[in-house]
Design a protein around this motif. Structure first.
Motif: not given
Length: 266
Positions: A25-32, A35, A37, A94, A151
């Motif tokens: 789930k972290d691999w496809i989460s948006n960073t700041t 956006d 990932t 990933s 993240l």
């Protein structure tokens, strides 16, 4: 060249360890960062490490990929362009991406460790000497890694390897202005920063009316636009120094504005 390529490998080892801790789930989460990932971040690093290898060993392949990159210029957002680059790589997942990025980075370091520092390398914009070229690869990996640290809410441990980033930050003082179509000030600010080890690094002539002082990590985050100057403890004195720190950009490409306060913090 062996010294800088060794530092690139050590930095890659640290990022690789962080990436191994990510869950699916972290691999496809948006960073700041726009956006992106972690998948887009690592794909970006992987792709341009490959481009570095092509620039040195296969200039025709480099030119072919440069044509592909030119086609992404018509996409409306940075995220869309990053996704196009990721899709170009045709990785399975990933874990495959992480492994292939790491292997390509180590291969790049092996190739450049024996290069003549003065060899001219093709890139996007003016050619660069091989040493500055590989130093720029270090800077890009270090700066993009911060997006993943943010993240994950992981506290980053800084090393004196960041002197490479600081050096590029100082050397691109003029570029920051030229890239925005502005006149380059004649009075270059004095820079005095404290390394993670406690050593003092400085550049340019001492000037108590025009300077930047503080932690090297803060300076590196500002020139790579990982943090807004107001989020750091840097001491900035003088109109020129303040203007520079408000628009500093040590990376290639069109002029970009620093992040707004709080937008990039973890």
């Amino acid at each position: 060249m062996e010294s800088i390529t060794t530092d690139v490998k050590l930095e890659a080892d640290e990022l690789n360890s962080l990436l191994k801790s990510l869950e699916k789930k972290d691999w496809i989460s948006n960073t700041t960062f726009k956006d992106w990932t972690p998948e887009e971040v690592v794909a970006h690093l992987y792709y341009f490490d490959l481009m570095a290898i092509y620039s040195y060993q296969n200039k025709e392949k480099f030119k072919d990929e440069a044509k592909f990159l030119a086609t992404t210029g018509g996409l409306s957002t940075s995220l869309e362009r990053a996704v196009a680059v990721k899709n170009r790589l045709e990785v399975q997942d990933s874990e495959d991406l992480r492994s292939r990025w790491y292997d390509s980075c180590i291969e790049m370091c092996s190739i450049f460790s024996t290069a003549d520092p003065k060899d001219r390398m093709m890139w996007f914009g003016p050619d660069m000497g091989a040493r500055m070229f590989i130093t720029a690869r270090f800077m890009e990996m270090w700066s993009h890694s911060q997006e993943i640290y943010d993240l994950m809410g992981t506290t980053r441990k800084y090393s004196d390897r960041i002197k490479h980033v600081a050096t590029i930050g100082v050397k691109t003082f003029g570029w920051t202005y030229v890239n925005r179509g502005l006149s380059v000030p004649k009075d270059i600010p004095y820079v005095e920063i404290e390394a993670p080890s406690g050593a003092i690094w400085d550049w340019n002539e001492p000037n108590e009316e025009n300077f930047v002082k503080g932690k090297a990590s803060d300076f590196c985050h500002v020139v790579t636009q990982g943090r807004n100057i107001k989020e750091t403890d840097l001491e900035v004195v003088g109109d020129i120094a303040n203007k520079w720190m408000s628009i500093a950009q040590c990376f290639a490409g069109g002029a970009e504005d620093p992040p707004k306060v709080g937008s990039r913090a973890g």
